[in-house]
Design a protein around this motif. Structure first.
Motif, PDB file in Angstrom:
ATOM      1  N   MET A   1      45.261  42.721  25.477  1.00 53.54           N
ATOM      2  CA  MET A   1      43.887  42.814  26.421  1.00 53.54           C
ATOM      3  C   MET A   1      44.077  42.639  27.676  1.00 53.54           C
ATOM      4  SD  MET A   1      41.749  43.989  24.277  1.00 53.54           S
ATOM      5  CE  MET A   1      40.106  43.647  25.289  1.00 53.54           C
ATOM      6  N   LEU A   2      44.844  41.417  28.247  1.00 49.49           N
ATOM      7  CA  LEU A   2      45.148  41.162  29.698  1.00 49.49           C
ATOM      8  C   LEU A   2      45.928  42.440  30.483  1.00 49.49           C
ATOM      9  CD1 LEU A   2      46.169  37.429  29.254  1.00 49.49           C
ATOM     10  CD2 LEU A   2      43.801  38.521  30.284  1.00 49.49           C
ATOM     11  N   GLU A   3      46.820  42.785  29.560  1.00 48.46           N
ATOM     12  CA  GLU A   3      47.547  44.057  30.032  1.00 48.46           C
ATOM     13  C   GLU A   3      46.582  45.306  30.220  1.00 48.46           C
ATOM     14  OE1 GLU A   3      50.894  44.545  31.143  1.00 48.46           O
ATOM     15  OE2 GLU A   3      51.189  42.541  31.068  1.00 48.46           O
ATOM     16  N   ARG A   4      45.767  45.698  29.431  1.00 52.61           N
ATOM     17  CA  ARG A   4      44.991  46.620  29.194  1.00 52.61           C
ATOM     18  C   ARG A   4      43.944  46.567  30.567  1.00 52.61           C
ATOM     19  NH1 ARG A   4      40.471  48.324  24.804  1.00 52.61           N
ATOM     20  NH2 ARG A   4      39.638  50.100  25.978  1.00 52.61           N
ATOM     21  N   ARG A   5      43.532  45.339  30.733  1.00 53.54           N
ATOM     22  CA  ARG A   5      42.632  44.632  31.768  1.00 53.54           C
ATOM     23  C   ARG A   5      43.257  45.235  33.055  1.00 53.54           C
ATOM     24  NH1 ARG A   5      40.682  39.552  34.322  1.00 53.54           N
ATOM     25  NH2 ARG A   5      38.917  39.995  35.276  1.00 53.54           N
TER      26      ARG A   5
ATOM     27  N   HIS B   1      45.774  47.005  33.819  1.00 56.38           N
ATOM     28  CA  HIS B   1      46.045  48.608  33.916  1.00 56.38           C
ATOM     29  C   HIS B   1      44.626  49.333  34.555  1.00 56.38           C
ATOM     30  CE1 HIS B   1      47.548  52.599  33.278  1.00 56.38           C
ATOM     31  NE2 HIS B   1      46.503  52.675  32.571  1.00 56.38           N
ATOM     32  N   LEU B   2      43.410  48.765  33.916  1.00 55.79           N
ATOM     33  CA  LEU B   2      42.300  49.412  34.223  1.00 55.79           C
ATOM     34  C   LEU B   2      41.767  49.167  35.704  1.00 55.79           C
ATOM     35  CD1 LEU B   2      40.209  48.987  30.914  1.00 55.79           C
ATOM     36  CD2 LEU B   2      41.004  51.347  31.964  1.00 55.79           C
ATOM     37  N   LEU B   3      42.016  47.646  35.854  1.00 55.07           N
ATOM     38  CA  LEU B   3      41.771  47.410  37.511  1.00 55.07           C
ATOM     39  C   LEU B   3      42.552  48.170  38.405  1.00 55.07           C
ATOM     40  CD1 LEU B   3      41.293  43.534  37.083  1.00 55.07           C
ATOM     41  CD2 LEU B   3      39.684  45.279  37.688  1.00 55.07           C
ATOM     42  N   ALA B   4      43.905  48.397  38.079  1.00 51.70           N
ATOM     43  CA  ALA B   4      44.820  49.199  38.878  1.00 51.70           C
ATOM     44  C   ALA B   4      44.412  50.647  38.857  1.00 51.70           C
ATOM     45  CB  ALA B   4      46.141  49.182  38.445  1.00 51.70           C
ATOM     46  N   LEU B   5      43.925  51.133  38.023  1.00 56.10           N
ATOM     47  CA  LEU B   5      43.355  52.354  38.039  1.00 56.10           C
ATOM     48  C   LEU B   5      42.019  52.612  39.013  1.00 56.10           C
ATOM     49  CD1 LEU B   5      43.679  53.905  34.563  1.00 56.10           C
ATOM     50  CD2 LEU B   5      44.912  54.579  36.273  1.00 56.10           C
ATOM     51  N   LYS B   6      41.259  51.487  38.560  1.00 55.78           N
ATOM     52  CA  LYS B   6      39.766  51.520  39.532  1.00 55.78           C
ATOM     53  C   LYS B   6      40.394  51.515  40.845  1.00 55.78           C
ATOM     54  CE  LYS B   6      35.691  48.840  39.660  1.00 55.78           C
ATOM     55  NZ  LYS B   6      35.025  47.411  38.920  1.00 55.78           N
ATOM     56  N   HIS B   7      41.176  50.428  41.365  1.00 62.82           N
ATOM     57  CA  HIS B   7      41.523  50.483  42.697  1.00 62.82           C
ATOM     58  C   HIS B   7      42.162  51.750  43.061  1.00 62.82           C
ATOM     59  CE1 HIS B   7      42.950  48.429  46.200  1.00 62.82           C
ATOM     60  NE2 HIS B   7      44.150  49.184  46.014  1.00 62.82           N
ATOM     61  N   LEU B   8      42.853  52.434  42.470  1.00 60.27           N
ATOM     62  CA  LEU B   8      43.411  53.726  42.729  1.00 60.27           C
ATOM     63  C   LEU B   8      42.384  54.672  43.205  1.00 60.27           C
ATOM     64  CD1 LEU B   8      46.221  55.586  43.286  1.00 60.27           C
ATOM     65  CD2 LEU B   8      45.880  55.818  40.847  1.00 60.27           C
ATOM     66  N   VAL B   9      41.465  54.854  42.241  1.00 61.83           N
ATOM     67  CA  VAL B   9      40.347  55.621  42.276  1.00 61.83           C
ATOM     68  C   VAL B   9      39.402  55.534  43.710  1.00 61.83           C
ATOM     69  CG1 VAL B   9      38.092  56.571  41.158  1.00 61.83           C
ATOM     70  CG2 VAL B   9      40.188  56.325  39.934  1.00 61.83           C
ATOM     71  N   ARG B  10      39.320  54.313  43.840  1.00 57.68           N
ATOM     72  CA  ARG B  10      38.595  53.434  45.034  1.00 57.68           C
ATOM     73  C   ARG B  10      39.214  54.365  46.269  1.00 57.68           C
ATOM     74  NH1 ARG B  10      37.656  47.797  44.556  1.00 57.68           N
ATOM     75  NH2 ARG B  10      36.276  48.374  43.076  1.00 57.68           N
TER      76      ARG B  10
END
Length: 53
Positions: free
Chosen positions: A32-36, A38-47
């Motif tokens: 779950m920590l790895e998934r979180r 990864h999702l934060l990295a994607l969110k930052h990339l999209v931003r």
């Protein structure tokens, strides 16, 4: 008598399955920590990408 049998059975299951259950819980928490992360990295990339447009 039935209650004592159930308690003894639960205690035996806890003794024998304890390390396995602990391993499963720790593994799931790590997943779950790895998934979180990864999702934060994607969110930052999209931003960042939307800022360029």
């Amino acid at each position: 008598m039935t209650t004592a049998f159930i308690l003894v059975a639960l205690a035996l299951i806890g003794i024998y399955a304890g390390p396995t259950l602990l391993f499963i819980c720790v593994g799931y928490a790590d997943y779950m920590l790895e998934r979180r992360r990864h999702l934060l990295a994607l969110k930052h990339l999209v931003r960042r990408r939307s800022d360029k447009l």
